[in-house]
Scaffold this motif. Structure first.
Motif, PDB file in Angstrom:
ATOM      1  N   LEU A  30     -11.569 -31.674  23.503  1.00 23.79           N
ATOM      2  CA  LEU A  30     -11.362 -32.882  22.698  1.00 23.79           C
ATOM      3  C   LEU A  30     -10.032 -33.540  23.045  1.00 23.79           C
ATOM      4  N   LYS A  31      -8.998 -32.728  23.246  1.00 19.96           N
ATOM      5  CA  LYS A  31      -7.690 -33.273  23.631  1.00 19.96           C
ATOM      6  C   LYS A  31      -7.774 -33.957  24.996  1.00 19.96           C
ATOM      7  N   LEU A  32      -8.502 -33.340  25.923  1.00 19.45           N
ATOM      8  CA  LEU A  32      -8.677 -33.934  27.254  1.00 19.45           C
ATOM      9  C   LEU A  32      -9.431 -35.250  27.163  1.00 19.45           C
ATOM     10  N   LEU A  33     -10.502 -35.288  26.370  1.00 18.55           N
ATOM     11  CA  LEU A  33     -11.281 -36.511  26.188  1.00 18.55           C
ATOM     12  C   LEU A  33     -10.427 -37.617  25.587  1.00 18.55           C
ATOM     13  N   THR A  34      -9.630 -37.261  24.571  1.00 19.83           N
ATOM     14  CA  THR A  34      -8.754 -38.243  23.921  1.00 19.83           C
ATOM     15  C   THR A  34      -7.723 -38.794  24.899  1.00 19.83           C
ATOM     16  N   SER A  35      -7.146 -37.915  25.714  1.00 20.46           N
ATOM     17  CA  SER A  35      -6.147 -38.352  26.701  1.00 20.46           C
ATOM     18  C   SER A  35      -6.767 -39.284  27.740  1.00 20.46           C
ATOM     19  N   ILE A  36      -7.978 -38.966  28.165  1.00 23.30           N
ATOM     20  CA  ILE A  36      -8.674 -39.807  29.154  1.00 23.30           C
ATOM     21  C   ILE A  36      -8.960 -41.190  28.567  1.00 23.30           C
ATOM     22  N   ILE A  37      -9.443 -41.230  27.317  1.00 27.03           N
ATOM     23  CA  ILE A  37      -9.743 -42.509  26.670  1.00 27.03           C
ATOM     24  C   ILE A  37      -8.478 -43.345  26.527  1.00 27.03           C
ATOM     25  N   CYS A  38      -7.375 -42.711  26.083  1.00 25.09           N
ATOM     26  CA  CYS A  38      -6.100 -43.439  25.932  1.00 25.09           C
ATOM     27  C   CYS A  38      -5.614 -43.975  27.272  1.00 25.09           C
TER      28      CYS A  38
END
Length: 317
Positions: A198-206
């Motif tokens: 989830l942290k990786l997904l959030t970082s990618i989206i940002c």
């Protein structure tokens, strides 16, 4: 987390927002200061919206976007400042599970929509300066309304998946959030589940969001600059560029603070210092927005003077 562990775990029904517990000497001054900032921000942006709505000379795409930006700033600062003030002046630091996630979602939804709108405003300036003869056709009322709707939908769609994943995560003790609002990163740290994906997904989206929007803004201003340089007279160059200075100032402040915060995420600093930096970054753009567009925009200043003159004439009558 196994099924047996889940059965023996007491799950969280509310969270505790610490705020700024290590700054007791500021417990009196900070609520007063941020109450004033909140009032000025709301009144300034409401005034901006009112000027655009009342003055028919400002019924153009540029000021339509400005009114929507002011509305966004009011909504954004209202997502966290009122609750933060409650934490400052009382011992009530708890926030329910549902309200915490609602606050977190709308905080980032409005941030994303704000960046999208600033991007649309840069395209508007590009069309106005680089393709002035086709401006009315390209930036029609329908296109402007669709652009605003697209800003909201884009943020909503991008944030929906990580938000659902975060809500469906398991939360057990502790339930203390070391922040002044329900930050999604803090919520991920409190989750009992593995949130690395989830942290990786959030970082990618940002990263994609910031890179995509900043690239469009950069390209728009490169074409604007090239067009301005082709104008023969210095007066014409100044007039063309003056229509962009207010927007460029807001872009610099908003993206500058966002990039600065993203860099700090990957470095180890004092948590209290991080909270102060986040608070300043979150309150500064909404506060400065009406002043930048009022003080640096000749049409808005003229509209303010016209409104003041009409009010004075009305009182005399």
């Amino acid at each position: 987390m196994s099924f047996v562990e889940r059965r023996n775990t007491t799950f969280v029904t509310e969270f505790i927002l610490l705020g700024f517990p290590s700054a007791p000497e500021f417990q009196t001054s900070l609520p007063i200061m941020f109450s004033i900032i909140y009032i000025i921000t709301v009144m300034g942006n409401v005034l901006t919206i009112g000027i655009v709505v009342i003055n028919c000379h400002l019924h153009t795409p540029m000021y339509f976007f400005l009114a929507n930006l002011s509305f966004l700033e009011i909504c954004f600062i209202s997502t966290f400042v009122p609750k933060m003030l409650v934490i400052f002046v009382s011992e009530e630091k708890s926030i329910s599970f549902s309200n915490c996630f609602i606050q977190s979602y709308f905080f980032y939804l409005l941030v994303g929509t704000d960046f999208s709108l600033l991007t649309v405003m840069s395209v508007d300036r590009y069309v106005a300066i680089c393709r002035p003869l086709h401006y009315d056709t390209i930036m029609s009322h329908r296109v402007c309304a669709q652009a605003i709707l697209s800003c909201w939908i884009t943020s909503f769609v991008l944030l929906l998946t990580p938000f659902i994943l975060l809500v469906r995560s398991s939360f057990c003790s502790p339930n203390v959030i070391n922040h002044f609002f329900c930050d999604s990163l803090e919520l991920m740290r409190l989750s009992c589940d593995d949130t690395s994906a989830l942290k990786l997904l959030t970082s990618i989206i940002c990263f994609i969001y910031l890179l995509g929007s900043s690239s469009v803004i950069a390209m728009s201003y490169i074409y604007i600059l090239l067009t301005i340089l082709k104008i023969s007279s210095s007066a014409g160059q100044h007039k063309a560029f003056s229509t962009c200075t207010s927007h460029l100032s807001m872009v610099t402040i908003s993206y500058g603070t966002a990039i600065f915060l993203q860099i700090r995420m990957y470095e180890h600093h004092s948590k209290d210092l991080d909270k102060v930096v986040t608070l300043v970054a979150a309150t500064l753009p909404p506060l400065l927005n009406p002043f930048i567009y009022t003080l640096r925009n000749q049409k808005v200043k003229e509209a303010l003077r016209d409104t003041a003159r009409r009010n004075a004439l009305f009182k005399r009558l």
